[in-house]
Design an enzyme around this catalytic site. Structure first.
Site, PDB file in Angstrom:
ATOM      1  N   GLY A 113       3.094  -3.086   3.477  1.00  0.00           N
ATOM      2  CA  GLY A 113       4.020  -4.214   3.523  1.00  0.00           C
ATOM      3  C   GLY A 113       3.340  -5.528   3.802  1.00  0.00           C
ATOM      4  O   GLY A 113       2.134  -5.695   3.595  1.00  0.00           O
TER       5      GLY A 113
ATOM      6  N   CYS B 242       0.831  -1.191   0.000  1.00  0.00           N
ATOM      7  CA  CYS B 242       0.000   0.000   0.000  1.00  0.00           C
ATOM      8  C   CYS B 242       0.869   1.246   0.000  1.00  0.00           C
ATOM      9  O   CYS B 242       2.082   1.182  -0.130  1.00  0.00           O
ATOM     10  CB  CYS B 242      -0.903   0.004   1.235  1.00  0.00           C
ATOM     11  SG  CYS B 242      -1.859  -1.510   1.448  1.00  0.00           S
TER      12      CYS B 242
END
Length: 638
Positions: free
Chosen positions: A77, A2
């Site tokens: 992550g 993201c």
């Protein structure tokens, strides 16, 4: 995978954060997370998030909070041990609303406070807001796989996955830090926490930042430590241990609710990742590689196809040309945000664009050379230091003979190593890509204008490597070089490229060989397990004897052979001449124009100075995009 961003009021902690600012910051990160977006606003703080759906596709919307909405997180992550951590937290009484790895961070913080960061296995950057404590916690993974930038002023703290999100706030002025420009040309990337912009910093790998009551602090929670733990183990035992560790690590990196593919370079490390990935899943695996339309270029595709056939994958490849390379260059600068001399990054962009048509997650072999000593310069410089030790007082005449012979027979390598005979390693090893003999480093007084030299205090220069050599003083020479590269080249060149070019296509790149357990294993090996005689990555290759085809395992290292030298020399000399001698470029006052023109002329007549020209072009495009506000499309090189 993201993009995250946010803002914290410091001088006036009750000052509201404008929704429009967070929304605007978040929008700049759309390519990192095209699937969803979210905002959180509270007194004096705002968090923003763009989501690329990987795990828990239905209930994983961010920001995510704890049970009573007093702790909030935005996160970028993957946490590979999140299921284990979740079981631990459930047993402690924590209640979960989702099945995401993101929510684990929230509850782990409730349970462990700031020490929660050190319990996470994976690649990550995240921002956590503790409403009760009025505390903002920013954290970055151990190696720096995921980026995190921040801007600190007396009034506020801004942070984001990318610089452009911070620059979206009109309160931030994009001002050049000229000494960082010199730092870039010294290394051909920007090592350390500084960027080219004042007050805009990188949170260092293995660190977290806390902001509370107007006070901002950074703390280190992990570092790579070299030891002698496995010095007495034999090669066979170590190879079996490494094989088991690689299998576990790749299996963990295969966790996903969307398709996972493998990026194949035709080399040992990416082929090894494919072999373990195929063993770790019952799903069909797709593989991707790239080739180049250039005469005489090393073609990785036959070796990639060999590996794909060996493991039965659905294989795709793509070819790019000089036209493709040049057309993307301004967008390369826009996505990279930091000037980095990484022409292979353009190739990575195109192959990840191909992959995005089929998968959302890619595994890569990045990191094997840094962990297990796979670059020829490690071998060459270890032998150079051994020869220096043997020669003793005879080093001086040997240095002159080697340097003179190298010049006589036209061997740049022999001439270069001859000159290094009289220089201590701590003075010549800046990192994997730079030495005092690099073009900019031995020519600064001739290249820079006198005015620019005065402004950057040229004579007071010191390299980024100095402090890291001090930290591993007394270790074997190979360990010292590996540590310097782990702290500089790896996070600030290789991993910046890997993250930015894949996320430009909304693709998550995972790098199992940089899992901290593998790095710690490699750091505990005696140097002879990595470099034996003239053999590189000795233990890793021994471990892979039955996993990787012999033709791949025994081939000479090719790297990522993007033919940018011939493209700059043959396909685009006029374009680079026009860019680097343009009036806007020359008026910046950094370089003596006669020297830049000489560089361009010599490059046009011989395969020389391609790195320097590429770096200067990237630097000028960076100025026009980030300081002068031009769009990459307006700067397209056609």
């Amino acid at each position: 995978m993201c993009g995250i961003c946010g803002k914290l009021a410091l001088a006036d902690p009750d000052r509201p954060i404008e929704r429009e600012i967070i929304a605007k910051m978040t929008q700049t990160l759309q390519h990192r997370g095209p699937d969803d977006q979210g905002l959180f606003l509270s007194r004096g703080v705002g968090l923003g998030h763009r989501r690329l759906k990987i795990i828990d596709l239905t209930t994983g919307k961010q920001p995510i909070a704890n049970e009573d909405d007093t702790v909030w997180v935005v996160y970028n992550g993957e946490i590979y041990n999140y299921q284990e951590l979740r079981s631990f937290l459930v047993a402690k009484g924590h209640r979960f609303r989702t099945t995401t790895d993101t929510e684990v961070i929230v509850h782990l913080y409730e349970e462990c406070g700031e020490s929660a960061v050190a319990k996470l296995q994976g690649m990550f950057s995240f921002a956590l807001w503790d409403e009760r404590e009025r505390l903002l916690l920013l954290a970055r993974d151990r190696v720096g796989i995921k980026p995190l930038y921040y801007y600190l002023s007396p009034e506020f703290l801004l942070f984001a996955s990318e610089l452009k999100a911070i620059l979206a706030d009109s309160a931030v002025r994009a001002e050049l830090e000229e000494e960082s420009l010199d730092r870039f040309l010294t290394h051909l990337y920007l090592p350390g926490e500084r960027t080219l912009l004042r007050r805009l910093l990188k949170l260092k790998p293995g660190h977290y930042l806390t902001a509370r009551n107007g006070r901002v602090q950074t703390k280190q929670y992990w570092d790579l430590r070299f030891s002698n733990a496995r010095h007495r183990r034999d090669i066979k035992e170590s190879a079996q241990e490494l094989d088991d560790l690689l299998a576990r690590t790749v299996r963990a990196h295969m966790i996903s609710d969307v398709p996972v593919g493998v990026l194949l370079s035709g080399g040992v490390d990416s082929t090894a990742m494919l072999s373990y990935a195929v063993d770790a899943t019952e799903r069909p695996v797709k593989t991707f590689t790239i080739g180049f339309d250039a005469p005489g270029c090393i073609d990785e595709r036959p070796f990639a196809r060999l590996a794909a056939a060996r493991y039965g994958t659905e294989h795709y490849d793509i070819t790019i040309s000089a036209k493709d390379f040049l057309a993307f260059l301004p967008n390369y600068v826009w996505h990279m945000e930091e000037p980095v001399c990484e022409p292979p990054g353009v190739a990575l962009y195109y192959v990840s664009k191909l992959a995005r048509e089929h998968v959302t997650v890619l595994l890569s072999g990045e990191g094997g050379d840094e962990a297990f000593a796979g670059y020829p310069n490690y071998r060459n410089l270890v032998w150079l230091e051994r020869v220096k030790g043997i020669l003793g007082p005879l080093r001086t005449p040997a240095s002159h003979v080697a340097a003179g012979l190298g010049q006589l027979i036209g061997s740049n390598r022999l001439a270069r190593y001859g000159k290094l005979m009289m220089v201590p390693m701590q003075k010549y090893y800046f990192s994997r890509t730079a030495t005092p003999l690099s073009f900019f480093n031995h020519s600064k007084a001739e290249i820079y204008t006198p005015e620019f030299q005065d402004r950057i205090r040229l004579n007071g220069f010191s390299t980024a490597a100095t402090e890291f050599f001090t930290a591993v003083g007394g270790r074997p020479i190979l360990d010292q070089m590996l540590y310097v590269d782990y702290k500089t080249w790896l996070p600030d060149d290789l991993l910046i490229k890997a993250d930015k070019m894949t996320m430009a296509n909304s693709v998550e790149l995972r790098v199992p060989l940089l899992d901290h357990h593998i790095l710690e294993f490699a750091a505990s090996l005696r140097p002879e397990c990595k470099l034996r005689g003239f053999s590189l990555k000795y233990l890793l290759k021994r471990t892979l004897l039955r996993k990787v085809p012999t033709d791949v395992l025994q081939r000479k290292k090719a790297g990522f052979p993007v033919p940018y030298i011939s493209w700059i020399q043959q396909d685009a000399p006029k374009l680079f001449w026009e860019l680097l001698t343009d009036r806007r470029t020359t008026q910046r006052g950094y370089f003596r124009q006669g020297q830049i023109q000489r560089l361009l002329r010599e490059s046009a007549n011989q395969a020389a100075y391609a790195k320097e020209i590429f770096s200067l072009a990237v630097l000028e495009l960076w100025h026009r995009i980030f300081l002068e506000g031009e769009s990459p499309s307006a700067l397209a090189i056609r």
